[in-house]
Design an enzyme around this catalytic site. Structure first.
Site, PDB file in Angstrom:
ATOM      1  N   ILE A  75       9.584  -7.578   1.969  1.00 42.21           N
ATOM      2  CA  ILE A  75       8.369  -7.954   2.700  1.00 42.21           C
ATOM      3  C   ILE A  75       7.693  -9.145   2.028  1.00 42.21           C
ATOM      4  O   ILE A  75       7.263 -10.087   2.697  1.00 42.21           O
ATOM      5  CB  ILE A  75       7.422  -6.739   2.844  1.00 42.21           C
ATOM      6  CG1 ILE A  75       8.109  -5.655   3.694  1.00 42.21           C
ATOM      7  CG2 ILE A  75       6.097  -7.159   3.491  1.00 42.21           C
ATOM      8  CD1 ILE A  75       7.394  -4.307   3.736  1.00 42.21           C
ATOM      9  N   ALA A  93       0.280  -3.323   1.509  1.00 44.97           N
ATOM     10  CA  ALA A  93       1.226  -2.439   0.805  1.00 44.97           C
ATOM     11  C   ALA A  93       0.748  -0.987   0.871  1.00 44.97           C
ATOM     12  O   ALA A  93       1.115  -0.247   1.801  1.00 44.97           O
ATOM     13  CB  ALA A  93       1.375  -2.912  -0.630  1.00 44.97           C
ATOM     14  N   ARG A  94      -0.104  -0.595  -0.057  1.00 39.48           N
ATOM     15  CA  ARG A  94      -0.712   0.733  -0.045  1.00 39.48           C
ATOM     16  C   ARG A  94      -2.109   0.615  -0.657  1.00 39.48           C
ATOM     17  O   ARG A  94      -2.321  -0.176  -1.582  1.00 39.48           O
ATOM     18  CB  ARG A  94       0.103   1.727  -0.882  1.00 39.48           C
ATOM     19  CG  ARG A  94       1.385   2.219  -0.238  1.00 39.48           C
ATOM     20  CD  ARG A  94       1.135   3.124   0.976  1.00 39.48           C
ATOM     21  NE  ARG A  94       2.349   3.695   1.506  1.00 39.48           N
ATOM     22  CZ  ARG A  94       3.042   3.210   2.542  1.00 39.48           C
ATOM     23  NH1 ARG A  94       2.650   2.108   3.144  1.00 39.48           N
ATOM     24  NH2 ARG A  94       4.130   3.817   2.976  1.00 39.48           N
ATOM     25  N   ASP A 129      -4.843  -3.739   5.499  1.00 36.57           N
ATOM     26  CA  ASP A 129      -4.198  -2.899   6.518  1.00 36.57           C
ATOM     27  C   ASP A 129      -4.005  -1.475   6.013  1.00 36.57           C
ATOM     28  O   ASP A 129      -3.621  -0.607   6.775  1.00 36.57           O
ATOM     29  CB  ASP A 129      -2.840  -3.524   6.885  1.00 36.57           C
ATOM     30  CG  ASP A 129      -2.140  -2.767   8.016  1.00 36.57           C
ATOM     31  OD1 ASP A 129      -2.816  -2.455   9.017  1.00 36.57           O
ATOM     32  OD2 ASP A 129      -0.934  -2.470   7.902  1.00 36.57           O
ATOM     33  N   GLU A 181      -6.207   7.350   3.267  1.00 35.15           N
ATOM     34  CA  GLU A 181      -6.154   7.175   4.730  1.00 35.15           C
ATOM     35  C   GLU A 181      -6.116   8.534   5.420  1.00 35.15           C
ATOM     36  O   GLU A 181      -5.484   9.454   4.920  1.00 35.15           O
ATOM     37  CB  GLU A 181      -4.880   6.411   5.123  1.00 35.15           C
ATOM     38  CG  GLU A 181      -4.892   4.981   4.679  1.00 35.15           C
ATOM     39  CD  GLU A 181      -3.600   4.244   5.026  1.00 35.15           C
ATOM     40  OE1 GLU A 181      -2.805   4.755   5.836  1.00 35.15           O
ATOM     41  OE2 GLU A 181      -3.393   3.159   4.490  1.00 35.15           O
ATOM     42  N   HIS A 235      -3.671   0.466   9.272  1.00 37.22           N
ATOM     43  CA  HIS A 235      -2.280   0.684   8.846  1.00 37.22           C
ATOM     44  C   HIS A 235      -1.296   0.486  10.006  1.00 37.22           C
ATOM     45  O   HIS A 235      -0.651   1.440  10.454  1.00 37.22           O
ATOM     46  CB  HIS A 235      -2.102   2.088   8.248  1.00 37.22           C
ATOM     47  CG  HIS A 235      -0.831   2.217   7.440  1.00 37.22           C
ATOM     48  ND1 HIS A 235      -0.701   3.113   6.404  1.00 37.22           N
ATOM     49  CD2 HIS A 235       0.361   1.574   7.517  1.00 37.22           C
ATOM     50  CE1 HIS A 235       0.509   3.014   5.881  1.00 37.22           C
ATOM     51  NE2 HIS A 235       1.185   2.089   6.562  1.00 37.22           N
ATOM     52  N   GLY A 282       1.137  -2.109  10.012  1.00 38.41           N
ATOM     53  CA  GLY A 282       2.175  -3.065   9.617  1.00 38.41           C
ATOM     54  C   GLY A 282       3.442  -2.972  10.453  1.00 38.41           C
ATOM     55  O   GLY A 282       3.999  -3.976  10.883  1.00 38.41           O
ATOM     56  N   SER A 283       3.903  -1.766  10.680  1.00 38.59           N
ATOM     57  CA  SER A 283       5.183  -1.617  11.404  1.00 38.59           C
ATOM     58  C   SER A 283       4.983  -1.283  12.878  1.00 38.59           C
ATOM     59  O   SER A 283       5.939  -0.907  13.568  1.00 38.59           O
ATOM     60  CB  SER A 283       6.022  -0.526  10.728  1.00 38.59           C
ATOM     61  OG  SER A 283       5.325   0.711  10.728  1.00 38.59           O
TER      62      SER A 283
HETATM   63  C1  DGY Z   1       5.989   2.219   5.659  1.00 36.27           C
HETATM   64  O1  DGY Z   1       7.055   2.191   6.258  1.00 36.27           O
HETATM   65  O2  DGY Z   1       5.929   2.443   4.439  1.00 36.27           O
HETATM   66  C2  DGY Z   1       4.770   2.024   6.482  1.00 36.27           C
HETATM   67  O3  DGY Z   1       3.678   1.620   5.720  1.00 36.27           O
HETATM   68  C3  DGY Z   1       4.460   3.293   7.257  1.00 36.27           C
HETATM   69  O4  DGY Z   1       4.085   4.293   6.383  1.00 36.27           O
END
Ligand code: DGY
Length: 321
Positions: A160, A239-240, A264, A269, A287, A289-290
């Site tokens: 990423i 990321a997290r 994000d 969360e 959240h 991202g995907s």
């Molecule tokens: C991931 O794939 O890690 C995304 O953030 C969804 O949790």
């Protein structure tokens, strides 16, 4: 047919994924999509041979120890796997798989959306418009941070991070990165390696956090590191949430040390620190991202590819343990 493996699916899946998993497995679905706590997880797993889970469920060593003997695999619908104690899973002989590659581009897109949204004050502009408060164009209204030609520091140059670097090049940014190890030149995406994370912070107009959550990266961006950033820098986190010390980031956004942040992901969360909601210079996404149809389908199919391999006696392509 009763010989198909019984699969616990902890969250609602996209329709195409549900169709395939119901075709190939006996599936115990979660129609309401509520997040299972550890007791529900263990109870729902009764008799199941595998669990298709998400990052919303925590598989601690304690939960893994309580899972029924029948469970042979955890296929997580995520690339991140900090919610699973893989050491405990391995010790119990439970295979764990994740979904690398397929969400790289959509997550890098969201990182860039956060970067641009924060730099160009997108939320403030849209809110003004929707509230009927826009009185017209002006030379000094909502002036943001220029992106072109600025320095971006990417922390974590995995798939990423590299995709963020490619996007940044398209915006004529000067890209630098810090990673545990230097990448081969053909994977650096034209970015300059900085072995010293703190030295990189000192030259970043923009910071993008792209490493996985782990005990080592917990609170990586803390008050001390924020102080090293140039005044007016912009922070992006796709990321997290745990990689940021929220008290430090909020203080820096309030004081003006940082111009803005695009986030994000959040600690705890979905209950993010409520102080973020009060900050006009925080551009916030939930959240996502995907979150594209194509990516979420591909993530679900990857989980099933891994389980198909396991139940056919082959090595799952994305086995973590
Ligand atoms: C991931 O794939 O890690 C995304 O953030 C969804 O949790």
């Amino acid at each position: 047919m009763t010989d198909r493996p019984l699969l616990l699916v902890t969250r609602r899946m996209p329709p195409a994924v549900t169709e395939r998993l119901q075709r190939d497995y006996r599936a115990r679905l979660n129609e309401t999509d509520e997040v299972y706590d550890s007791d529900r997880l263990v109870a729902q797993a009764e008799g199941c041979e595998a669990i298709l889970c998400c990052s919303s469920e925590k598989f601690s060593a304690e939960v893994i120890a309580r899972l029924p003997e029948s469970v042979r695999a955890l296929a997580t619908f995520s690339v991140g796997y900090e919610h699973i104690d893989t050491t405990a899973a391995k010790a119990r002989g439970i295979r764990v798989t994740n979904t690398p590659d397929v969400l790289t581009d959509s997550t890098a897109d969201i990182a860039f959306l956060c970067l641009l949204g924060a730099a160009r004050r997108a939320w403030e502009g849209e809110s003004m418009l929707r509230a009927g408060e826009w009185v017209g164009w002006s030379t000094t209204q909502l002036l943001g941070v220029h992106v072109t030609g600025k320095r971006l520091g990417i922390f974590g140059m995995g798939r990423i991070g590299r995709a963020v670097a490619r996007r940044a090049r398209g915006f004529d940014m000067e890209v630098h990165y810090h990673n545990r190890r230097r990448l081969p030149a053909d994977q650096e995406e034209g970015a300059t390696y900085q072995a010293d994370a703190d030295a990189l912070l000192g030259i970043c107009d923009f910071v993008s956090l792209n490493f996985p959550a782990s005990p080592e990266t917990e609170n990586f961006l803390n008050a001390e590191r924020i102080a090293k950033l140039p005044d007016g820098a912009v922070v992006v986190n796709s990321a997290r949430g745990t990689v940021i010390d929220d008290d430090a980031l909020i203080a820096a956004l309030k004081s003006g040390k940082l111009a803005a942040a695009g986030l994000d992901v959040y600690r705890g969360e979905p209950r993010l620190d409520p102080r973020y909601r009060e900050l006009p210079n925080a551009f916030l996404l939930p959240h996502m991202g995907s979150a594209t149809v194509e990516t979420r389908d591909a993530m679900g199919f990857k989980c099933l590819d891994n389980l198909d391999a396991l139940f056919a006696g082959r090595e799952p392509p994305d086995a973590l343990v």
